[in-house]
Design an enzyme around this catalytic site. Structure first.
Site, mmCIF file in Angstrom:
data_model
loop_
_atom_site.group_PDB
_atom_site.id
_atom_site.type_symbol
_atom_site.label_atom_id
_atom_site.label_comp_id
_atom_site.label_asym_id
_atom_site.label_seq_id
_atom_site.Cartn_x
_atom_site.Cartn_y
_atom_site.Cartn_z
ATOM 1 N N CYS A 40 0.845 -1.198 0.000
ATOM 2 C CA CYS A 40 0.000 0.000 0.000
ATOM 3 C C CYS A 40 0.881 1.250 0.000
ATOM 4 O O CYS A 40 1.991 1.249 0.538
ATOM 5 C CB CYS A 40 -0.897 -0.004 1.232
ATOM 6 S SG CYS A 40 -2.025 1.424 1.289
ATOM 7 N N ASP A 42 0.423 3.818 1.679
ATOM 8 C CA ASP A 42 0.396 4.417 3.024
ATOM 9 C C ASP A 42 1.817 4.704 3.520
ATOM 10 O O ASP A 42 2.676 3.814 3.492
ATOM 11 C CB ASP A 42 -0.319 3.441 3.977
ATOM 12 C CG ASP A 42 -0.674 4.084 5.303
ATOM 13 O OD1 ASP A 42 0.252 4.636 5.954
ATOM 14 O OD2 ASP A 42 -1.858 4.055 5.681
ATOM 15 N N ARG A 44 2.992 4.887 6.289
ATOM 16 C CA ARG A 44 3.422 4.157 7.484
ATOM 17 C C ARG A 44 3.865 2.728 7.182
ATOM 18 O O ARG A 44 4.247 2.002 8.100
ATOM 19 C CB ARG A 44 2.269 4.132 8.504
ATOM 20 C CG ARG A 44 1.874 5.522 8.973
ATOM 21 C CD ARG A 44 0.534 5.506 9.663
ATOM 22 N NE ARG A 44 -0.546 5.159 8.734
ATOM 23 C CZ ARG A 44 -1.840 5.083 9.084
ATOM 24 N NH1 ARG A 44 -2.197 5.306 10.326
ATOM 25 N NH2 ARG A 44 -2.750 4.781 8.182
ATOM 26 N N HIS A 96 -2.229 -3.990 5.035
ATOM 27 C CA HIS A 96 -2.041 -3.601 6.441
ATOM 28 C C HIS A 96 -3.383 -3.324 7.100
ATOM 29 O O HIS A 96 -4.345 -2.932 6.445
ATOM 30 C CB HIS A 96 -1.111 -2.391 6.546
ATOM 31 C CG HIS A 96 -1.656 -1.119 5.963
ATOM 32 N ND1 HIS A 96 -2.169 -0.096 6.736
ATOM 33 C CD2 HIS A 96 -1.810 -0.708 4.677
ATOM 34 C CE1 HIS A 96 -2.589 0.889 5.942
ATOM 35 N NE2 HIS A 96 -2.377 0.538 4.692
ATOM 36 N N CYS A 99 -6.158 0.164 6.987
ATOM 37 C CA CYS A 99 -5.904 0.725 5.653
ATOM 38 C C CYS A 99 -7.017 1.701 5.243
ATOM 39 O O CYS A 99 -8.192 1.320 5.207
ATOM 40 C CB CYS A 99 -5.787 -0.406 4.636
ATOM 41 S SG CYS A 99 -5.440 0.190 2.953
HETATM 42 ZN ZN LIG Z 1 -3.402 1.238 3.066
#
Ligand SMILES: [Zn+2]
Length: 205
Positions: A40, A42, A44, A96, A99
């Site tokens: 992803c 993201d 993080r 994750h 999400c």
């Molecule tokens: Zn995500």
């Protein structure tokens, strides 16, 4: 700020060079990663950091909610290069918990282009609606959907002509599904790995 970023880069580069004077010369000459990571976007969940890998050790493709679209030329080009040119041995589809993309796919409100992008996740939510309804909370339901999205991603990667071709020539490549916990920083194996046998089984059907 951008200047901070450039400064941090300089400190990192100096430290690396001091540690191993040949480091950048070696990396510039070639990359030979063992892993291809589909994850992803993201911020993080950076592949190298959460998997504890150095530059040169993992080839990476990331998109919102780590969706594997069978017609995504960006992902397919990276996958083909990873398999045919870099000869990676392990392909990882990593989702994750928590999400935002998966959450957006469960909401009724419009999200613009993301609604098109997230359509496969929305479809999964519909297909598994009965199972998902058994979850204790919305958060648990979304986390289960994130896991299902990874399993689906592994299946789709395995069914691409790129992997089928590789397995036909007996390449020892495995595709794994992992999920990362933002709350504890741990990667978990979803036990949905496929390998050369996946082609054999598919061919025997
Ligand atoms: Zn995500």
């Amino acid at each position: 700020m951008l200047t901070d970023l450039i400064d941090r880069n300089q400190r990192w580069s100096d430290a690396r060079h001091a540690e191993d004077p040949d480091y950048f010369r070696r990396l510039a000459a070639q990359q030979a990663p063992e892993f291809f990571w589909i994850g992803c976007s993201d911020s993080r969940v950076p592949a190298n950091v959460v998997a504890g890998l150095d530059p040169g050790e993992v080839f990476v493709h990331r998109n919102v909610a780590n969706v594997v679209h069978s017609s995504d030329m960006n992902l397919l080009s990276a996958l083909e290069f990873a398999v045919d040119a870099l000869n990676v041995r392990e392909i990882i589809v990593c989702g994750h918990y928590g999400c935002g993309g998966v959450k957006a796919a469960t909401e009724d409100m419009p999200h613009g282009l993301a609604d098109h992008w997230l359509e496969p996740v929305r479809r999964l939510a519909r297909a598994y609606a009965v199972d998902l309804a058994r979850s204790d909370s919305d958060e648990a339901r979304r986390d289960t959907l994130a896991e299902l999205n990874v399993v689906e991603g592994v299946r789709r990667v395995s069914e691409t002509p790129i992997l089928q071709r590789a397995w036909r020539r007996r390449a020892e490549i495995r595709v794994h599904g992992l999920i990362y916990g933002l709350k504890d920083g741990r990667l978990r194996d979803l036990d949905c790995s496929t390998g050369p046998g996946h082609f054999l089984k598919a061919a025997a059907r």
